[in-house]
Design a protein around this motif. Structure first.
Motif, PDB file in Angstrom:
ATOM      1  N   ALA A  64     -11.909  23.162  10.806  1.00 17.25           N
ATOM      2  CA  ALA A  64     -11.498  23.354  12.088  1.00 17.25           C
ATOM      3  C   ALA A  64     -11.342  22.189  12.771  1.00 17.25           C
ATOM      4  CB  ALA A  64     -12.197  24.519  12.876  1.00 17.25           C
ATOM      5  N   ALA A  65     -10.062  21.468  12.644  1.00 14.64           N
ATOM      6  CA  ALA A  65      -9.725  20.044  13.449  1.00 14.64           C
ATOM      7  C   ALA A  65     -10.790  19.298  13.383  1.00 14.64           C
ATOM      8  CB  ALA A  65      -9.868  20.520  15.156  1.00 14.64           C
ATOM      9  N   PRO A  66     -10.881  18.736  12.006  1.00 17.37           N
ATOM     10  CA  PRO A  66     -12.002  17.805  11.831  1.00 17.37           C
ATOM     11  C   PRO A  66     -11.449  16.445  12.132  1.00 17.37           C
ATOM     12  CG  PRO A  66     -10.871  18.452   9.739  1.00 17.37           C
ATOM     13  CD  PRO A  66     -10.290  19.249  10.698  1.00 17.37           C
ATOM     14  N   VAL A  67     -12.299  15.269  12.356  1.00 16.70           N
ATOM     15  CA  VAL A  67     -12.057  13.988  12.426  1.00 16.70           C
ATOM     16  C   VAL A  67     -12.308  13.269  11.117  1.00 16.70           C
ATOM     17  CG1 VAL A  67     -11.994  11.934  13.798  1.00 16.70           C
ATOM     18  CG2 VAL A  67     -12.357  14.332  14.730  1.00 16.70           C
ATOM     19  N   CYS A  68     -11.135  12.654  10.501  1.00 14.70           N
ATOM     20  CA  CYS A  68     -11.417  12.210   9.003  1.00 14.70           C
ATOM     21  C   CYS A  68     -11.172  10.642   9.019  1.00 14.70           C
ATOM     22  CB  CYS A  68     -10.396  12.735   8.044  1.00 14.70           C
ATOM     23  SG  CYS A  68     -10.458  14.592   8.244  1.00 14.70           S
ATOM     24  N   GLY A  69     -12.181  10.255   8.480  1.00 14.20           N
ATOM     25  CA  GLY A  69     -11.924   8.524   8.392  1.00 14.20           C
ATOM     26  C   GLY A  69     -11.805   8.311   6.964  1.00 14.20           C
ATOM     27  N   PHE A  70     -10.670   7.614   6.521  1.00 12.70           N
ATOM     28  CA  PHE A  70     -10.409   6.974   5.256  1.00 12.70           C
ATOM     29  C   PHE A  70     -10.364   5.712   5.122  1.00 12.70           C
ATOM     30  CE2 PHE A  70      -8.066  11.091   5.787  1.00 12.70           C
ATOM     31  CZ  PHE A  70      -8.170  11.897   4.886  1.00 12.70           C
ATOM     32  N   GLN A 145       2.242  16.835   7.180  1.00 10.35           N
ATOM     33  CA  GLN A 145       2.953  18.212   7.024  1.00 10.35           C
ATOM     34  C   GLN A 145       2.154  19.400   7.649  1.00 10.35           C
ATOM     35  OE1 GLN A 145       4.181  17.166   2.825  1.00 10.35           O
ATOM     36  NE2 GLN A 145       6.224  17.471   3.720  1.00 10.35           N
ATOM     37  N   ARG A 146       0.984  19.513   7.637  1.00  9.29           N
ATOM     38  CA  ARG A 146       0.117  20.470   7.925  1.00  9.29           C
ATOM     39  C   ARG A 146      -0.370  20.318   9.204  1.00  9.29           C
ATOM     40  NH1 ARG A 146      -2.645  22.411   2.250  1.00  9.29           N
ATOM     41  NH2 ARG A 146      -3.458  24.005   3.537  1.00  9.29           N
ATOM     42  N   GLY A 147       0.051  19.510  10.231  1.00  8.65           N
ATOM     43  CA  GLY A 147      -0.210  19.203  11.579  1.00  8.65           C
ATOM     44  C   GLY A 147      -1.191  18.260  11.996  1.00  8.65           C
ATOM     45  N   ALA A 148      -1.836  17.354  10.897  1.00  8.63           N
ATOM     46  CA  ALA A 148      -2.575  16.327  11.248  1.00  8.63           C
ATOM     47  C   ALA A 148      -1.925  15.454  12.174  1.00  8.63           C
ATOM     48  CB  ALA A 148      -3.339  15.882   9.915  1.00  8.63           C
ATOM     49  N   GLY A 159      -7.624  19.727  19.878  1.00  3.70           N
ATOM     50  CA  GLY A 159      -7.508  20.934  18.820  1.00  3.70           C
ATOM     51  C   GLY A 159      -6.696  20.648  17.519  1.00  3.70           C
ATOM     52  N   ALA A 160      -6.410  19.449  17.307  1.00  2.00           N
ATOM     53  CA  ALA A 160      -5.645  18.937  16.068  1.00  2.00           C
ATOM     54  C   ALA A 160      -6.523  18.314  15.122  1.00  2.00           C
ATOM     55  CB  ALA A 160      -4.472  17.962  16.521  1.00  2.00           C
ATOM     56  N   MET A 161      -6.188  18.057  13.868  1.00  3.97           N
ATOM     57  CA  MET A 161      -6.946  17.390  12.831  1.00  3.97           C
ATOM     58  C   MET A 161      -6.671  15.964  13.194  1.00  3.97           C
ATOM     59  SD  MET A 161      -6.475  17.063   8.730  1.00  3.97           S
ATOM     60  CE  MET A 161      -6.757  18.990   8.837  1.00  3.97           C
ATOM     61  N   TRP A 162      -7.429  15.127  13.201  1.00  4.17           N
ATOM     62  CA  TRP A 162      -7.244  13.813  13.506  1.00  4.17           C
ATOM     63  C   TRP A 162      -7.579  12.677  12.332  1.00  4.17           C
ATOM     64  CZ3 TRP A 162     -10.253  12.817  18.778  1.00  4.17           C
ATOM     65  CH2 TRP A 162      -9.556  13.580  19.835  1.00  4.17           C
ATOM     66  N   LEU A 163      -6.554  11.968  12.035  1.00  2.00           N
ATOM     67  CA  LEU A 163      -7.051  11.028  10.943  1.00  2.00           C
ATOM     68  C   LEU A 163      -7.038   9.437  11.143  1.00  2.00           C
ATOM     69  CD1 LEU A 163      -4.293  12.507   8.386  1.00  2.00           C
ATOM     70  CD2 LEU A 163      -6.547  13.251   8.662  1.00  2.00           C
ATOM     71  N   LEU A 164      -8.090   8.944  10.809  1.00  2.00           N
ATOM     72  CA  LEU A 164      -8.323   7.352  11.206  1.00  2.00           C
ATOM     73  C   LEU A 164      -8.452   6.463   9.794  1.00  2.00           C
ATOM     74  CD1 LEU A 164      -9.390   9.221  13.409  1.00  2.00           C
ATOM     75  CD2 LEU A 164     -10.774   7.397  14.380  1.00  2.00           C
ATOM     76  N   ALA A 230     -18.104   7.842   7.647  1.00  2.00           N
ATOM     77  CA  ALA A 230     -18.471   8.852   8.762  1.00  2.00           C
ATOM     78  C   ALA A 230     -19.001   8.055   9.995  1.00  2.00           C
ATOM     79  CB  ALA A 230     -19.443   9.760   8.303  1.00  2.00           C
ATOM     80  N   VAL A 231     -19.778   6.885   9.575  1.00  2.00           N
ATOM     81  CA  VAL A 231     -20.432   6.030  10.945  1.00  2.00           C
ATOM     82  C   VAL A 231     -19.076   5.625  11.614  1.00  2.00           C
ATOM     83  CG1 VAL A 231     -21.727   3.986  11.487  1.00  2.00           C
ATOM     84  CG2 VAL A 231     -22.519   5.826   9.793  1.00  2.00           C
ATOM     85  N   CYS A 232     -18.334   5.045  10.976  1.00  2.80           N
ATOM     86  CA  CYS A 232     -16.963   4.354  11.666  1.00  2.80           C
ATOM     87  C   CYS A 232     -16.207   5.414  12.513  1.00  2.80           C
ATOM     88  CB  CYS A 232     -15.939   3.905  10.570  1.00  2.80           C
ATOM     89  SG  CYS A 232     -16.564   2.403   9.590  1.00  2.80           S
ATOM     90  N   VAL A 233     -16.057   6.622  11.851  1.00  2.00           N
ATOM     91  CA  VAL A 233     -15.557   7.578  12.705  1.00  2.00           C
ATOM     92  C   VAL A 233     -16.250   7.955  14.253  1.00  2.00           C
ATOM     93  CG1 VAL A 233     -14.721  10.030  12.681  1.00  2.00           C
ATOM     94  CG2 VAL A 233     -14.360   8.694  10.845  1.00  2.00           C
ATOM     95  N   GLN A 234     -17.478   8.147  13.855  1.00  2.00           N
ATOM     96  CA  GLN A 234     -18.405   8.536  15.200  1.00  2.00           C
ATOM     97  C   GLN A 234     -18.210   7.208  16.174  1.00  2.00           C
ATOM     98  OE1 GLN A 234     -22.607   7.666  14.758  1.00  2.00           O
ATOM     99  NE2 GLN A 234     -23.116   9.247  16.595  1.00  2.00           N
ATOM    100  N   ARG A 235     -18.296   6.137  15.519  1.00  2.37           N
ATOM    101  CA  ARG A 235     -18.280   5.150  16.556  1.00  2.37           C
ATOM    102  C   ARG A 235     -16.887   4.807  17.491  1.00  2.37           C
ATOM    103  NH1 ARG A 235     -21.501  -0.572  14.609  1.00  2.37           N
ATOM    104  NH2 ARG A 235     -23.597   0.516  14.835  1.00  2.37           N
ATOM    105  N   ALA A 236     -15.713   5.390  16.490  1.00  3.32           N
ATOM    106  CA  ALA A 236     -14.608   5.415  17.165  1.00  3.32           C
ATOM    107  C   ALA A 236     -14.257   6.644  18.415  1.00  3.32           C
ATOM    108  CB  ALA A 236     -13.305   5.736  16.141  1.00  3.32           C
ATOM    109  N   LEU A 237     -15.189   7.562  17.899  1.00  7.32           N
ATOM    110  CA  LEU A 237     -15.056   8.495  19.043  1.00  7.32           C
ATOM    111  C   LEU A 237     -15.781   8.321  20.284  1.00  7.32           C
ATOM    112  CD1 LEU A 237     -15.355  11.619  16.672  1.00  7.32           C
ATOM    113  CD2 LEU A 237     -13.285  10.983  17.795  1.00  7.32           C
ATOM    114  N   GLN A 238     -16.508   7.175  20.232  1.00  7.30           N
ATOM    115  CA  GLN A 238     -17.483   7.085  21.324  1.00  7.30           C
ATOM    116  C   GLN A 238     -16.596   5.957  22.327  1.00  7.30           C
ATOM    117  OE1 GLN A 238     -20.746   4.861  19.457  1.00  7.30           O
ATOM    118  NE2 GLN A 238     -21.722   6.703  19.079  1.00  7.30           N
ATOM    119  N   THR A 239     -15.312   5.550  21.835  1.00  7.27           N
ATOM    120  CA  THR A 239     -14.521   4.830  22.865  1.00  7.27           C
ATOM    121  C   THR A 239     -13.230   5.465  22.731  1.00  7.27           C
ATOM    122  OG1 THR A 239     -14.186   3.356  21.134  1.00  7.27           O
ATOM    123  CG2 THR A 239     -15.709   2.731  22.649  1.00  7.27           C
ATOM    124  N   PRO A 240     -12.839   6.448  23.419  1.00  7.83           N
ATOM    125  CA  PRO A 240     -11.507   7.432  23.221  1.00  7.83           C
ATOM    126  C   PRO A 240     -10.483   6.569  23.849  1.00  7.83           C
ATOM    127  CG  PRO A 240     -13.290   8.581  24.619  1.00  7.83           C
ATOM    128  CD  PRO A 240     -13.815   7.248  24.441  1.00  7.83           C
TER     129      PRO A 240
END
Length: 258
Positions: A64-70, A145-148, A159-164, A230-240
């Motif tokens: 449900a609405a994950p935040v994904c780092g690739f 296409q699936r709403g990300a 409420g949406a999936m975020w891709l970083l 995953a660490v990179c994603v967490q750090r990104a979320l700390q600075t909206p």
């Protein structure tokens, strides 16, 4: 608790053996890594790229609405993108038959965000272009296409999936931990341990002994890179404020989070 997925990506023919996914949540400021696995081990997956990519997409959509780092480039230079990033993805990338056809359409130039993040390669570098293409066509496009929503090119709607786009190498360079850690030697194993222990304190993150062993025993460094993603994603979320494009260039080229 929001699900964070760190994905160490590959565009290789046997990508299922190279792609690793770290699943985590943040609890009391600590990134807790709950799972670390290869894409080949996902349901309906396998070693072959043609099976692993759809399985990865389906697995991500199961949260449900994950935040994904690739760790693959989400774009080319803003001049190559043209009008909008989304139209470029749909009209220039999605229809391409293969990575070589994709690379032949564009010029290999580093993006502004590559320079800023000190990424190791440009998106169309000979060592990276297959990863760029298959990440864009076979993962980002199906997820969009699936709403990300791909940040910062698109709005970070609640409420949406975020891709970083993330880069473990950029993270390690900033932390002065850019060591030789991919290989079978004892010294490289020691460097994986050094990186793990240092980042566990600095991020901070926590994981079971089983997950730690998976990360340290993978001599190619891909499992460790998934945790760093995953660490990179967490750090990104700390600075909206960084989740929004600062200017027109970033709105087309994007940003590398690290």
């Amino acid at each position: 608790m929001q699900t964070i997925l760190g994905v160490d990506f590959s565009g290789a023919a046997l990508a299922g053996l190279k792609i690793w996914i770290a699943r985590a949540t943040v609890e009391d400021g600590v990134l807790r890594v709950h799972e670390l696995q290869r894409a080949a081990d996902l349901p309906n997956s396998g070693p072959a790229r043609e099976k692993a990519m759809p399985a990865l997409v389906e697995s991500i959509c199961g949260f449900a609405a994950p935040v994904c780092g690739f760790d693959f480039p989400f774009s080319l230079t803003h001049d190559a993108i043209g009008d909008t990033w989304l139209r470029w993805l749909q009209n220039e990338v999605a229809p391409c038959a293969d990575a070589d056809a994709f690379r032949a359409k564009f010029t290999d130039v580093r993006r502004r965000c590559d320079v800023q993040a000190k990424t190791p390669f440009s998106p169309l570098n000979l060592r990276l272009y297959r990863q760029t293409f298959h990440g864009l066509r076979d993962v980002l496009w199906p997820l969009v296409q699936r709403g990300a929503q791909v940040l910062p090119m698109q709005e970070a709607a609640h409420g949406a999936m975020w891709l970083l786009e993330i880069c473990p190498a950029s993270l390690l360079k900033r932390e002065k931990l850019y060591l030789s850690y991919k290989g079978k030697s004892a010294a490289q194993r020691t460097n994986r341990e050094l990186i793990w222990n240092a980042m566990r304190e600095r991020a901070p993150f926590a994981a079971s002994v089983e997950i730690e062993n998976l990360a340290l025993n993978d001599c190619e460094g891909d499992a460790l890179d998934a945790v760093l993603a995953a660490v990179c994603v967490q750090r990104a979320l700390q600075t909206p404020e960084k989740l929004r494009a600062r200017d027109e260039v970033e709105g087309r080229e994007g940003r590398v989070y690290f």
